[in-house]
Design a protein around this motif. Structure first.
Motif, PDB file in Angstrom:
ATOM      1  N   LEU A   1      81.259  54.903 -21.862  1.00 59.67           N
ATOM      2  CA  LEU A   1      79.973  54.779 -22.539  1.00 59.67           C
ATOM      3  C   LEU A   1      80.047  53.522 -23.392  1.00 59.67           C
ATOM      4  CD1 LEU A   1      77.226  56.214 -23.035  1.00 59.67           C
ATOM      5  CD2 LEU A   1      78.301  57.359 -24.985  1.00 59.67           C
ATOM      6  N   LEU A   2      79.192  52.544 -23.104  1.00 60.64           N
ATOM      7  CA  LEU A   2      79.246  51.259 -23.792  1.00 60.64           C
ATOM      8  C   LEU A   2      77.904  50.947 -24.436  1.00 60.64           C
ATOM      9  CD1 LEU A   2      80.883  50.959 -20.820  1.00 60.64           C
ATOM     10  CD2 LEU A   2      81.547  48.821 -21.899  1.00 60.64           C
ATOM     11  N   ARG A   3      77.940  50.355 -25.635  1.00 56.12           N
ATOM     12  CA  ARG A   3      76.714  50.018 -26.373  1.00 56.12           C
ATOM     13  C   ARG A   3      76.603  48.510 -26.540  1.00 56.12           C
ATOM     14  NH1 ARG A   3      76.181  49.116 -32.022  1.00 56.12           N
ATOM     15  NH2 ARG A   3      73.989  49.053 -32.673  1.00 56.12           N
ATOM     16  N   TRP A   4      75.462  47.968 -26.108  1.00 60.86           N
ATOM     17  CA  TRP A   4      75.130  46.558 -26.302  1.00 60.86           C
ATOM     18  C   TRP A   4      74.073  46.482 -27.392  1.00 60.86           C
ATOM     19  CZ3 TRP A   4      72.463  43.149 -21.987  1.00 60.86           C
ATOM     20  CH2 TRP A   4      72.471  41.808 -22.403  1.00 60.86           C
ATOM     21  N   PRO A   5      74.404  46.038 -28.588  1.00 53.10           N
ATOM     22  CA  PRO A   5      73.427  46.031 -29.694  1.00 53.10           C
ATOM     23  C   PRO A   5      72.253  45.108 -29.399  1.00 53.10           C
ATOM     24  CG  PRO A   5      75.662  45.747 -30.518  1.00 53.10           C
ATOM     25  CD  PRO A   5      75.725  45.572 -29.032  1.00 53.10           C
TER      26      PRO A   5
ATOM     27  N   GLU B   1      76.752  41.018 -17.827  1.00 53.22           N
ATOM     28  CA  GLU B   1      77.730  39.943 -17.997  1.00 53.22           C
ATOM     29  C   GLU B   1      77.042  38.573 -17.969  1.00 53.22           C
ATOM     30  OE1 GLU B   1      81.815  38.452 -18.271  1.00 53.22           O
ATOM     31  OE2 GLU B   1      80.959  40.453 -18.547  1.00 53.22           O
ATOM     32  N   ALA B   2      76.136  38.386 -17.015  1.00 45.28           N
ATOM     33  CA  ALA B   2      75.454  37.105 -16.889  1.00 45.28           C
ATOM     34  C   ALA B   2      74.590  36.819 -18.113  1.00 45.28           C
ATOM     35  CB  ALA B   2      74.602  37.089 -15.623  1.00 45.28           C
ATOM     36  N   LEU B   3      73.912  37.834 -18.627  1.00 40.23           N
ATOM     37  CA  LEU B   3      73.071  37.631 -19.806  1.00 40.23           C
ATOM     38  C   LEU B   3      73.909  37.358 -21.049  1.00 40.23           C
ATOM     39  CD1 LEU B   3      70.339  40.323 -19.101  1.00 40.23           C
ATOM     40  CD2 LEU B   3      70.036  37.840 -19.090  1.00 40.23           C
ATOM     41  N   LEU B   4      75.042  38.020 -21.163  1.00 45.38           N
ATOM     42  CA  LEU B   4      75.950  37.729 -22.277  1.00 45.38           C
ATOM     43  C   LEU B   4      76.427  36.286 -22.216  1.00 45.38           C
ATOM     44  CD1 LEU B   4      78.076  41.004 -22.301  1.00 45.38           C
ATOM     45  CD2 LEU B   4      76.636  40.202 -24.191  1.00 45.38           C
TER      46      LEU B   4
ATOM     47  N   VAL C   1      70.291  38.352 -26.190  1.00 45.23           N
ATOM     48  CA  VAL C   1      70.355  39.584 -26.972  1.00 45.23           C
ATOM     49  C   VAL C   1      69.162  40.447 -26.565  1.00 45.23           C
ATOM     50  CG1 VAL C   1      70.312  40.613 -29.272  1.00 45.23           C
ATOM     51  CG2 VAL C   1      71.483  38.426 -28.904  1.00 45.23           C
ATOM     52  N   PRO C   2      69.392  41.653 -26.100  1.00 42.27           N
ATOM     53  CA  PRO C   2      68.255  42.487 -25.672  1.00 42.27           C
ATOM     54  C   PRO C   2      67.372  42.876 -26.847  1.00 42.27           C
ATOM     55  CG  PRO C   2      70.270  43.785 -25.696  1.00 42.27           C
ATOM     56  CD  PRO C   2      70.684  42.360 -25.953  1.00 42.27           C
ATOM     57  N   ALA C   3      66.124  43.205 -26.548  1.00 47.68           N
ATOM     58  CA  ALA C   3      65.168  43.550 -27.602  1.00 47.68           C
ATOM     59  C   ALA C   3      65.515  44.862 -28.286  1.00 47.68           C
ATOM     60  CB  ALA C   3      63.758  43.618 -27.011  1.00 47.68           C
ATOM     61  N   ARG C   4      66.272  45.690 -27.629  1.00 46.26           N
ATOM     62  CA  ARG C   4      66.678  46.990 -28.187  1.00 46.26           C
ATOM     63  C   ARG C   4      68.079  47.297 -27.671  1.00 46.26           C
ATOM     64  NH1 ARG C   4      62.333  50.865 -26.949  1.00 46.26           N
ATOM     65  NH2 ARG C   4      60.894  49.084 -26.961  1.00 46.26           N
ATOM     66  N   ASP C   5      68.752  48.262 -28.281  1.00 47.17           N
ATOM     67  CA  ASP C   5      70.089  48.625 -27.819  1.00 47.17           C
ATOM     68  C   ASP C   5      70.061  49.034 -26.350  1.00 47.17           C
ATOM     69  OD1 ASP C   5      70.961  48.201 -30.380  1.00 47.17           O
ATOM     70  OD2 ASP C   5      71.739  50.232 -30.700  1.00 47.17           O
ATOM     71  N   VAL C   6      71.124  48.655 -25.657  1.00 46.81           N
ATOM     72  CA  VAL C   6      71.305  49.046 -24.260  1.00 46.81           C
ATOM     73  C   VAL C   6      72.631  49.790 -24.162  1.00 46.81           C
ATOM     74  CG1 VAL C   6      71.659  48.244 -21.897  1.00 46.81           C
ATOM     75  CG2 VAL C   6      69.965  47.103 -23.362  1.00 46.81           C
ATOM     76  N   TRP C   7      72.590  50.982 -23.613  1.00 49.67           N
ATOM     77  CA  TRP C   7      73.799  51.774 -23.386  1.00 49.67           C
ATOM     78  C   TRP C   7      74.099  51.790 -21.887  1.00 49.67           C
ATOM     79  CZ3 TRP C   7      76.743  54.356 -27.121  1.00 49.67           C
ATOM     80  CH2 TRP C   7      76.226  54.356 -28.427  1.00 49.67           C
TER      81      TRP C   7
ATOM     82  N   ARG D   1      66.223  40.966 -14.717  1.00 49.28           N
ATOM     83  CA  ARG D   1      64.812  40.870 -15.084  1.00 49.28           C
ATOM     84  C   ARG D   1      64.418  42.025 -16.005  1.00 49.28           C
ATOM     85  NH1 ARG D   1      60.631  37.857 -12.728  1.00 49.28           N
ATOM     86  NH2 ARG D   1      58.691  38.284 -13.861  1.00 49.28           N
ATOM     87  N   LEU D   2      64.855  43.218 -15.691  1.00 47.70           N
ATOM     88  CA  LEU D   2      64.519  44.377 -16.528  1.00 47.70           C
ATOM     89  C   LEU D   2      65.038  44.172 -17.949  1.00 47.70           C
ATOM     90  CD1 LEU D   2      63.407  47.393 -16.479  1.00 47.70           C
ATOM     91  CD2 LEU D   2      65.816  48.035 -16.377  1.00 47.70           C
ATOM     92  N   LEU D   3      66.283  43.741 -18.088  1.00 48.62           N
ATOM     93  CA  LEU D   3      66.879  43.554 -19.417  1.00 48.62           C
ATOM     94  C   LEU D   3      66.188  42.433 -20.177  1.00 48.62           C
ATOM     95  CD1 LEU D   3      70.591  44.046 -18.332  1.00 48.62           C
ATOM     96  CD2 LEU D   3      69.328  45.534 -19.921  1.00 48.62           C
ATOM     97  N   GLU D   4      65.813  41.382 -19.482  1.00 50.09           N
ATOM     98  CA  GLU D   4      65.117  40.271 -20.146  1.00 50.09           C
ATOM     99  C   GLU D   4      63.738  40.681 -20.625  1.00 50.09           C
ATOM    100  OE1 GLU D   4      66.839  36.299 -17.891  1.00 50.09           O
ATOM    101  OE2 GLU D   4      65.219  37.431 -16.950  1.00 50.09           O
ATOM    102  N   ASP D   5      63.099  41.590 -19.906  1.00 49.39           N
ATOM    103  CA  ASP D   5      61.710  41.956 -20.202  1.00 49.39           C
ATOM    104  C   ASP D   5      61.583  43.192 -21.098  1.00 49.39           C
ATOM    105  OD1 ASP D   5      60.968  39.832 -18.704  1.00 49.39           O
ATOM    106  OD2 ASP D   5      60.204  40.978 -16.995  1.00 49.39           O
ATOM    107  N   LEU D   6      62.686  43.743 -21.584  1.00 50.91           N
ATOM    108  CA  LEU D   6      62.582  44.889 -22.471  1.00 50.91           C
ATOM    109  C   LEU D   6      61.725  44.516 -23.685  1.00 50.91           C
ATOM    110  CD1 LEU D   6      66.217  46.342 -22.575  1.00 50.91           C
ATOM    111  CD2 LEU D   6      64.206  47.407 -21.554  1.00 50.91           C
TER     112      LEU D   6
END
Length: 449
Positions: free
Chosen positions: A60-64, A129-132, A137-143, A443-448
């Motif tokens: 379980l990983l959290r991306w702030p 990985e590519a976005l990092l 930085v995502p608009a909200r936390d991603v788990w 695309r999904l992560l960029e558009d959050l």
């Protein structure tokens, strides 16, 4: 990106992470080796995301995100695979990770787990990985939730939910494996259907048990345990539960109609307009083949049989295992009653080994689902995004305890032959399809929002 997703998938396939109902039978070295491969292939994920172990091998990983007050999203893909029954039936070694032409002639990675669920795992982790690497930085936390016992209905997903609940996490939405960008999904519809599961059938395990005196095979008696079990199996094979047409299935027909052949389009018009004609629509599903027929009813499959321990011994006990997938609108009790009524034999015991009813239905008329649709339209413009009711079981069902929007979608192009290879032989994933899956998650992560 540090590692090519195709090469990462090839390496993951070589870890034979077969899960077992008895976890002591798991190959610990295979799971730990897979973790090491993930760490090497996705160094930024391991550097920047907070990592929590759940169960023996779950992650379980959290991306702030930039807005800690926004409800997070949970993206899921499991690490384990089912066993290989007959390696000789495969065109390539099931744990070889070979590259070769796929069913459509395009380059593909072959091996157990390429579709279920290591390909999807690589796609989502490669996108992160590519976005990092880009400093995103995502608009909200991603788990990222990745259990290691999904194939045996294990506890990793339970533990992940418990951990999120302990932290006070209420996801905006959850996306797990499920429907795909499915080619040849429905007769008369040339366009692929991007089917997004808004619910799933319940999974229930039953066992039929017949007992008798047993004895020597040289003096058999009529009507023994094996004969009664055989008769029960034949009766079940000939009798189906009544069909149903849940609302996501009606919506699926509405959405595919503009893309259907002229005769099918004309036939669907009155069926969708008049609710009294829905039984005809149901019969259309039943006639289109087993893949679509399963969308219209609770199914009962005989999966295991056992009897005498020796060739020259009459069985004192015979059993049959039943895998029951409970449709929305039916209950476990309904299924058990159907089995009892169908076998018509009070001397055959019907045991409930594991009871699981259908999941709640997630909304498909709100912003979360609309985001999935827009992302799909951007990456797969040829496909028709649509809700549907998933037939198989996923870890996602446990997340309904903390989330109202739980979706099941694997953003990978899959032919009918590929879908049939899941849990069978010759499972493989096209390399172009894998890269498109990475693009979908990116695309999904960029558009959050």
């Amino acid at each position: 990106m540090t590692s090519d997703p195709v090469e990462v998938l090839r390496r993951l396939v070589r870890h034979a992470t077969v899960s077992h109902r008895d976890p002591d039978q798991d190959d610990v070295a295979a799971f730990e080796g897979q973790h090491a491969t993930l760490a090497e292939a996705f160094p930024l994920v391991h550097e920047h995301l907070e990592r929590t172990r759940v169960g023996r091998h779950g992650l379980l990983l959290r991306w702030p995100g930039s807005d800690p007050a926004a409800d997070p999203v949970v993206l899921m893909a499991h690490q384990d695979v089912v066993p290989v029954a007959d390696p000789a039936a495969w065109s390539h070694p099931p744990f070889g990770g070979d590259l070769g032409p796929g069913a459509d002639g395009e380059e593909a990675v072959w091996g157990r787990g390429t579709l279920d669920d290591k390909g999807p795992l690589v796609a989502v982790w490669a996108a992160v990985e590519a976005l990092l690497e880009q400093g995103h930085v995502p608009a909200r936390d991603v788990w990222l939730s990745s259990g290691a016992d999904e194939e045996v209905a294990g506890t990793d997903a339970h533990e992940a939910v418990a951990e999120l609940r302990r932290r006070g996490v209420t996801p905006w939405f959850v996306v797990d494996e499920g429907g795909a960008v499915a080619g040849g999904a429905f007769p008369g519809v040339a366009a692929p259907l991007a089917v997004i599961g808004v619910g799933e059938k319940g999974t229930t395990r039953l066992e039929l048990v017949a007992r008798g005196a047993g004895g020597h095979a040289s003096t058999p008696a009529r009507g023994g345990p094996t004969a009664r079990i055989a008769r029960a199996v034949v009766r079940l094979d000939r009798a189906s539960m009544p069909p149903r047409l849940p609302s996501p299935t009606v919506e699926l027909f509405r959405r595919l109609r503009p893309h259907a052949s002229a005769p099918l389009r004309a036939a669907l018009r009155p069926l969708l307009a008049d609710a009294r004609l829905r039984p005809v629509l149901t019969r259309l599903l039943l006639a289109a083949g087993p893949e679509t027929a399963a969308m219209a009813r609770t199914t009962v499959a005989v999966t295991t049989l056992s009897g005498s321990p020796a060739h020259n011994v009459v069985a004192a006990t015979a059993t049959a295992g039943l895998d029951v997938r409970v449709m929305a609108g039916d209950t476990v009790d309904d299924a058990v009653a159907h089995v009892r009524r169908t076998i018509r034999d009070d001397d055959v015991e019907v045991r409930v080994v594991e009871a699981g009813g259908p999941s709640p239905l997630s909304p498909y008329d709100d912003p979360a689902f609309a985001l999935l649709e827009r992302t799909t339209a951007a990456i797969f413009p040829e496909a028709v995004p649509t809700p549907y009711l998933m037939m198989a079981a996923t870890d996602a069902r446990h997340f309904h305890a903390i989330c109202e929007r739980v979706y099941r979608f694997t953003p990978l192009r899959m032919s009918k032959a590929q879908r049939e290879s899941i849990h069978a032989h010759d499972e493989h994933l096209g390399t172009a399809a894998l890269r498109a899956g990475v693009a979908w998650w990116t695309r999904l992560l960029e558009d959050l929002p």
